[in-house]
Write a protein that holds these residues in place. Structure first.
Motif, PDB file in Angstrom:
ATOM      1  N   ASN A  43       0.857  -1.373  -0.010  1.00  0.00           N
ATOM      2  CA  ASN A  43      -0.073   0.069  -0.204  1.00  0.00           C
ATOM      3  C   ASN A  43       0.861   1.220  -0.090  1.00  0.00           C
ATOM      4  OD1 ASN A  43      -3.116  -0.580   0.508  1.00  0.00           O
ATOM      5  ND2 ASN A  43      -1.901  -2.200   1.556  1.00  0.00           N
ATOM      6  N   ASP A  44       1.997   1.174   0.033  1.00  0.00           N
ATOM      7  CA  ASP A  44       3.225   2.339  -0.302  1.00  0.00           C
ATOM      8  C   ASP A  44       2.933   3.239   1.051  1.00  0.00           C
ATOM      9  OD1 ASP A  44       2.924   2.868  -3.971  1.00  0.00           O
ATOM     10  OD2 ASP A  44       4.312   1.639  -2.608  1.00  0.00           O
ATOM     11  N   LEU A  45       2.823   2.458   2.288  1.00  0.00           N
ATOM     12  CA  LEU A  45       2.845   3.371   3.349  1.00  0.00           C
ATOM     13  C   LEU A  45       4.037   2.934   4.263  1.00  0.00           C
ATOM     14  CD1 LEU A  45       0.874   5.086   5.412  1.00  0.00           C
ATOM     15  CD2 LEU A  45       0.468   2.930   6.643  1.00  0.00           C
ATOM     16  N   PRO A  46       4.788   4.082   4.180  1.00  0.00           N
ATOM     17  CA  PRO A  46       6.325   3.850   4.903  1.00  0.00           C
ATOM     18  C   PRO A  46       6.041   3.544   6.382  1.00  0.00           C
ATOM     19  CG  PRO A  46       6.227   6.072   3.778  1.00  0.00           C
ATOM     20  CD  PRO A  46       4.866   5.441   3.681  1.00  0.00           C
ATOM     21  N   LEU A  47       6.580   2.349   6.628  1.00  0.00           N
ATOM     22  CA  LEU A  47       6.478   1.785   7.903  1.00  0.00           C
ATOM     23  C   LEU A  47       7.770   1.890   9.063  1.00  0.00           C
ATOM     24  CD1 LEU A  47       4.495   0.288  10.100  1.00  0.00           C
ATOM     25  CD2 LEU A  47       5.522  -1.803   9.121  1.00  0.00           C
ATOM     26  N   LEU A  48       7.440   2.449  10.400  1.00  0.00           N
ATOM     27  CA  LEU A  48       8.342   2.312  11.151  1.00  0.00           C
ATOM     28  C   LEU A  48       8.010   1.295  12.030  1.00  0.00           C
ATOM     29  CD1 LEU A  48      10.660   4.116  12.439  1.00  0.00           C
ATOM     30  CD2 LEU A  48       8.975   5.131  14.196  1.00  0.00           C
ATOM     31  N   PRO A  49       8.588  -0.044  12.019  1.00  0.00           N
ATOM     32  CA  PRO A  49       8.131  -1.263  12.523  1.00  0.00           C
ATOM     33  C   PRO A  49       8.658  -1.452  13.959  1.00  0.00           C
ATOM     34  CG  PRO A  49       9.990  -1.607  10.941  1.00  0.00           C
ATOM     35  CD  PRO A  49       9.755  -0.215  10.756  1.00  0.00           C
ATOM     36  N   GLY A  50       8.001  -1.964  14.765  1.00  0.00           N
ATOM     37  CA  GLY A  50       8.839  -2.140  16.396  1.00  0.00           C
ATOM     38  C   GLY A  50       9.576  -3.096  16.385  1.00  0.00           C
ATOM     39  N   ALA A  51      10.633  -3.081  17.271  1.00  0.00           N
ATOM     40  CA  ALA A  51      11.258  -4.262  17.681  1.00  0.00           C
ATOM     41  C   ALA A  51      11.763  -3.997  19.062  1.00  0.00           C
ATOM     42  CB  ALA A  51      12.621  -4.409  16.656  1.00  0.00           C
ATOM     43  N   ALA A  52      11.868  -4.897  19.738  1.00  0.00           N
ATOM     44  CA  ALA A  52      12.153  -5.006  20.950  1.00  0.00           C
ATOM     45  C   ALA A  52      13.601  -5.745  21.392  1.00  0.00           C
ATOM     46  CB  ALA A  52      11.415  -5.378  22.061  1.00  0.00           C
ATOM     47  N   THR A  53      13.977  -6.612  20.576  1.00  0.00           N
ATOM     48  CA  THR A  53      15.293  -7.252  20.817  1.00  0.00           C
ATOM     49  C   THR A  53      16.245  -7.242  19.505  1.00  0.00           C
ATOM     50  OG1 THR A  53      14.208  -9.206  19.785  1.00  0.00           O
ATOM     51  CG2 THR A  53      13.859  -9.032  22.078  1.00  0.00           C
ATOM     52  N   ALA A  54      17.333  -7.865  19.686  1.00  0.00           N
ATOM     53  CA  ALA A  54      18.289  -7.923  18.718  1.00  0.00           C
ATOM     54  C   ALA A  54      17.877  -8.906  17.632  1.00  0.00           C
ATOM     55  CB  ALA A  54      19.586  -8.255  19.010  1.00  0.00           C
ATOM     56  N   SER A  55      17.085  -9.986  18.116  1.00  0.00           N
ATOM     57  CA  SER A  55      16.559 -10.917  17.008  1.00  0.00           C
ATOM     58  C   SER A  55      15.582 -10.368  16.083  1.00  0.00           C
ATOM     59  CB  SER A  55      16.105 -11.994  17.770  1.00  0.00           C
ATOM     60  OG  SER A  55      17.215 -12.818  18.125  1.00  0.00           O
ATOM     61  N   GLU A  56      14.690  -9.432  16.779  1.00  0.00           N
ATOM     62  CA  GLU A  56      13.462  -8.919  16.027  1.00  0.00           C
ATOM     63  C   GLU A  56      14.087  -7.718  14.896  1.00  0.00           C
ATOM     64  OE1 GLU A  56       9.991  -9.360  19.454  1.00  0.00           O
ATOM     65  OE2 GLU A  56      10.945  -7.377  19.188  1.00  0.00           O
ATOM     66  N   ALA A  57      15.027  -7.149  15.488  1.00  0.00           N
ATOM     67  CA  ALA A  57      15.710  -6.015  14.747  1.00  0.00           C
ATOM     68  C   ALA A  57      16.451  -6.726  13.373  1.00  0.00           C
ATOM     69  CB  ALA A  57      16.694  -5.258  15.586  1.00  0.00           C
ATOM     70  N   MET A  58      17.187  -7.817  13.772  1.00  0.00           N
ATOM     71  CA  MET A  58      17.857  -8.656  12.735  1.00  0.00           C
ATOM     72  C   MET A  58      17.023  -9.211  11.789  1.00  0.00           C
ATOM     73  SD  MET A  58      20.701 -10.508  15.090  1.00  0.00           S
ATOM     74  CE  MET A  58      20.929 -11.695  13.726  1.00  0.00           C
ATOM     75  N   ALA A  59      15.893  -9.659  12.225  1.00  0.00           N
ATOM     76  CA  ALA A  59      14.902  -9.887  11.212  1.00  0.00           C
ATOM     77  C   ALA A  59      14.155  -8.952  10.172  1.00  0.00           C
ATOM     78  CB  ALA A  59      13.665 -10.651  11.839  1.00  0.00           C
ATOM     79  N   LEU A  60      13.840  -7.757  11.063  1.00  0.00           N
ATOM     80  CA  LEU A  60      13.723  -6.569   9.920  1.00  0.00           C
ATOM     81  C   LEU A  60      14.665  -6.168   9.026  1.00  0.00           C
ATOM     82  CD1 LEU A  60      11.714  -4.675  12.645  1.00  0.00           C
ATOM     83  CD2 LEU A  60      10.509  -5.537  10.453  1.00  0.00           C
TER      84      LEU A  60
END
Ligand SMILES: O=C(O)C(=O)C[C@H](O)[C@H](O)COP(=O)(O)O
Length: 213
Positions: free
Chosen positions: A108-125
């Motif tokens: 949908n062309d909506l720039p997302l600021l996705p949430g992450a709380a851990t290194a693993s979540e940040a790495m996946a993003l």
């Protein structure tokens, strides 16, 4: 929209001011006045959380106000993304990230600021191409100390910490090399919105806008 392009756009939004107000609106008739007060105080990027029935109408009202960039927060589903985009949101924010949500924002062309709380979540993003993320729930997940520890192994990621951030602890986050801005609801207290205390909210915004990065 590619994750890389989304991250470039959300990084620019995060760099408009030290603080992105996180807004909960129960009455869309307050939206324009609130947006004008926050923008006048120096906080143009506004996140309206999709937690109330009035949220989408509030986004539409705020999108009409010159000088602001309004986004939709608490994005959880593909339907949330579609409705936020239709309402006029320029960016999206989510407490976490699921495959379906990421796909919906990209489609949908909506720039997302996705949430992450851990290194693993940040790495996946990061693996998907996101380099600008929200660190949430910031205080509960270890605060500035925890976020600062991400900078060495994950130097390519920049964060907007939210969740328990206040005028008092915001400087701890803003001093970090991997923080672009912070997000917080403290600049728009519910009682001041209800009372239409726009001068008071403008003063809170100005105080937040004066925080150094
Ligand atoms: O749901 C979202 O997408 C969010 O943006 C979460 C909010 O950032 C925090 O709930 C704000 O936390 P407080 O500033 O402590 O009120």
């Amino acid at each position: 929209m590619t994750p890389e392009h989304a991250s470039e756009l959300t990084a620019r939004t995060c760099q408009l001011a030290p603080v992105v107000p996180v807004l909960v609106l129960d009455d869309a008739s307050k939206a324009e006045g609130l947006a004008r007060a926050l923008i006048a105080g120096g906080l143009p990027a506004l996140e309206v959380t999709l937690r109330t029935p009035a949220a989408l109408e509030a986004i539409a009202e705020m999108a009409k106000v010159d000088g602001g960039v309004v986004g939709a927060g608490t994005l959880l589903t593909a339907e949330d993304v579609e409705k936020a985009k239709e309402a006029g949101a320029s960016f999206g924010v989510s407490p976490g990230a699921t495959k379906r949500l990421l796909e919906a924002c990209e489609a949908n062309d909506l720039p997302l600021l996705p949430g992450a709380a851990t290194a693993s979540e940040a790495m996946a993003l990061l693996e998907r191409g996101y380099k600008t993320m929200k660190f949430f729930p910031a205080e509960a997940a270890g605060g500035a100390k925890a976020l600062g520890s991400f900078a060495s192994p994950l130097p390519q990621i920049r964060f907007c910490p939210t969740g328990g951030v206040s005028l008092k602890n915001a400087p701890d986050y803003l001093a970090l090399p991997n923080t672009l801005c912070v997000g917080g609801s403290w600049v728009a207290p519910k009682d001041m919105i209800a009372a239409e205390d726009w001068a008071g909210i403008e003063a809170l915004a100005a105080e937040a806008a004066a925080l150094s990065r």
